[in-house]
Design a protein around this motif. Structure first.
Motif, PDB file in Angstrom:
ATOM      1  N   UNK A 312     -31.291   5.159  16.567  1.00  0.00           N
ATOM      2  CA  UNK A 312     -30.580   6.413  16.805  1.00  0.00           C
ATOM      3  C   UNK A 312     -31.089   7.602  16.027  1.00  0.00           C
ATOM      4  N   UNK A 313     -32.331   7.587  15.611  1.00  0.00           N
ATOM      5  CA  UNK A 313     -32.874   8.738  14.888  1.00  0.00           C
ATOM      6  C   UNK A 313     -33.123   9.889  15.859  1.00  0.00           C
ATOM      7  N   UNK A 314     -32.394  10.986  15.662  1.00  0.00           N
ATOM      8  CA  UNK A 314     -32.587  12.169  16.525  1.00  0.00           C
ATOM      9  C   UNK A 314     -32.830  13.406  15.656  1.00  0.00           C
ATOM     10  N   UNK A 315     -33.555  13.221  14.571  1.00  0.00           N
ATOM     11  CA  UNK A 315     -33.826  14.319  13.649  1.00  0.00           C
ATOM     12  C   UNK A 315     -34.615  15.433  14.327  1.00  0.00           C
ATOM     13  N   UNK A 316     -34.318  16.666  13.953  1.00  0.00           N
ATOM     14  CA  UNK A 316     -35.135  17.798  14.389  1.00  0.00           C
ATOM     15  C   UNK A 316     -36.330  17.835  13.441  1.00  0.00           C
ATOM     16  N   UNK A 317     -37.416  17.191  13.833  1.00  0.00           N
ATOM     17  CA  UNK A 317     -38.560  17.009  12.924  1.00  0.00           C
ATOM     18  C   UNK A 317     -39.901  17.260  13.603  1.00  0.00           C
ATOM     19  N   UNK A 318     -40.094  18.440  14.193  1.00  0.00           N
ATOM     20  CA  UNK A 318     -41.367  18.707  14.885  1.00  0.00           C
ATOM     21  C   UNK A 318     -42.544  18.636  13.918  1.00  0.00           C
ATOM     22  N   UNK A 319     -43.653  18.132  14.429  1.00  0.00           N
ATOM     23  CA  UNK A 319     -44.836  17.959  13.580  1.00  0.00           C
ATOM     24  C   UNK A 319     -45.874  19.044  13.853  1.00  0.00           C
ATOM     25  N   UNK A 320     -46.776  19.182  12.905  1.00  0.00           N
ATOM     26  CA  UNK A 320     -47.941  20.044  13.049  1.00  0.00           C
ATOM     27  C   UNK A 320     -49.160  19.257  12.605  1.00  0.00           C
TER      28      UNK A 320
END
Length: 366
Positions: A312-320
């Protein structure tokens, strides 16, 4: 889908959990063009057999006629005739026809340079219960089944081995990157290869199935400049522009079967030799052992991502990763409200790795 999660868990949740969708517009976009390309190429491959041709011997006139017929049928049925809704879209049909004719003729030339023969087109592994590579065990009571469709699988055989080449058609200029693969952002080609090797092994049980190459073919019609070029020189330059990208097994027999004319520089594969016969730094090659390392690492990465999704991990964690940013083309960026640079909004900055560095990390983790 796995790559989407690796780029940003929250985007994955919005797209596949909540199934949010943009309002559909009556338009024809790049993704639609890619769908048309795939459909026409699939029809073309089917028509070859129906009319008694192979990829090695069909004439140019057959290519032009068959592409035109397949494109017309596809365009008429696509998006409630959206392709005939404007002069701009009708021009797109003409341009796609030119690109697709160029594509099938180039694919023919590329195949004729080696010993590989097409074995499967649009090979789906959606309903395959007996493939270990796509039926992934996450726990004693949980499994994840991968679904996908491989654009093309080619094989070449000798007495003991059957070499496997997978090709993915792309309308964009996508490059294979081992660093992106390491972070889970480019899993597709390796998943396709793992499934293809397993399927080919079942088809040829008396031989050892060996991965030879995982390649992208860019569906395009490049322009070449020059005032006094002969037709042969023009075709040669176009072939060079349409060189496939990806990763190749450096095994000498595999390379010979892929491009029998390759000596110092291949114009169909990402291969180049130095004067001493070794591969240059610009060559996209890895050893057969590292092919297995990449395969095993991707299987491990898939399990890791699958486990996180189920947890259930739905973190707002966009990568670069270098200049590539997960938010750039994300259609959900106005939903999550992520603002890079604002307090509390820090993207995951992934270290840019050279190919050998990415491989070394994979070796250590498998």
């Amino acid at each position: 889908r796995l790559e989407t999660y690796a780029a940003c868990a929250y985007r994955h949740f919005l797209e596949y959990g909540l199934t949010l969708r943009e309002r559909e517009d009556f338009s024809f976009e790049n993704v639609d063009m890619g769908n048309v390309y795939h459909e026409v190429l699939e029809q073309f491959a089917r028509r070859l057999g129906e009319e008694g041709y192979t990829w090695f011997d069909f004439p140019a006139e057959f290519a032009r006629r068959t592409v035109a017929e397949a494109l017309e049928a596809c365009a008429a049925a696509y998006g409630s005739t959206v392709l005939y809704s404007s002069a701009r879209n009708e021009y797109a049909i003409t341009r796609m026809g030119r690109i697709l004719v160029r594509t099938v003729l180039t694919l023919q030339r590329q195949l004729s340079r080696g010993s590989f023969e097409p074995d499967s087109f649009e090979l789906s592994f959606r309903y395959t219960d007996d493939l270990e590579s796509v039926n992934v065990t996450l726990s004693e009571g949980e499994k994840m089944r991968l679904q996908g469709r491989i654009d093309r699988v080619d094989v070449a055989k000798d007495r003991e081995k059957v070499y496997v080449k997978v090709i993915d058609y792309k309308s964009g200029n996508k490059k294979f990157d081992l660093a992106a693969l390491y972070y889970g952002l480019q899993l597709q080609l390796v998943v396709y290869m793992n499934a293809a090797v397993e399927l080919v092994q079942k088809k040829y049980p008396d031989k050892e199935a060996v991965p030879a190459a995982m390649l992208y073919y860019r569906v395009a019609d490049p322009m070449v400049e020059g005032e006094t070029l002969s037709e042969e020189e023009i075709n040669g330059r176009i072939l060079q522009e349409l060189k496939m990208t990806g990763i190749v097994n450096e095994n000498d027999e595999a390379v010979r079967m892929l491009d029998g004319e390759f000596t110092d520089k291949s114009d169909i594969l990402p291969l180049e030799r130095k004067k001493d016969g070794s591969f240059s730094a610009v060559s996209s090659v890895i050893t057969e052992e590292d092919m297995r390392t990449v395969s095993n690492y991707v299987n491990r990465k898939i399990r890791s991502i699958g486990r996180e999704i189920l947890d259930g991990n739905i973190s707002v964690n966009p990568c670069e990763l270098g200049a590539e940013k997960a938010c750039t083309y994300c259609v959900y960026r106005h939903v999550c409200g992520f603002e890079a640079g604002a307090e509390g909004y820090q993207p995951r900055k992934l270290a840019k790795l050279k190919a050998e560095e990415a491989l070394e990390r994979m070796r250590e983790e498998t």
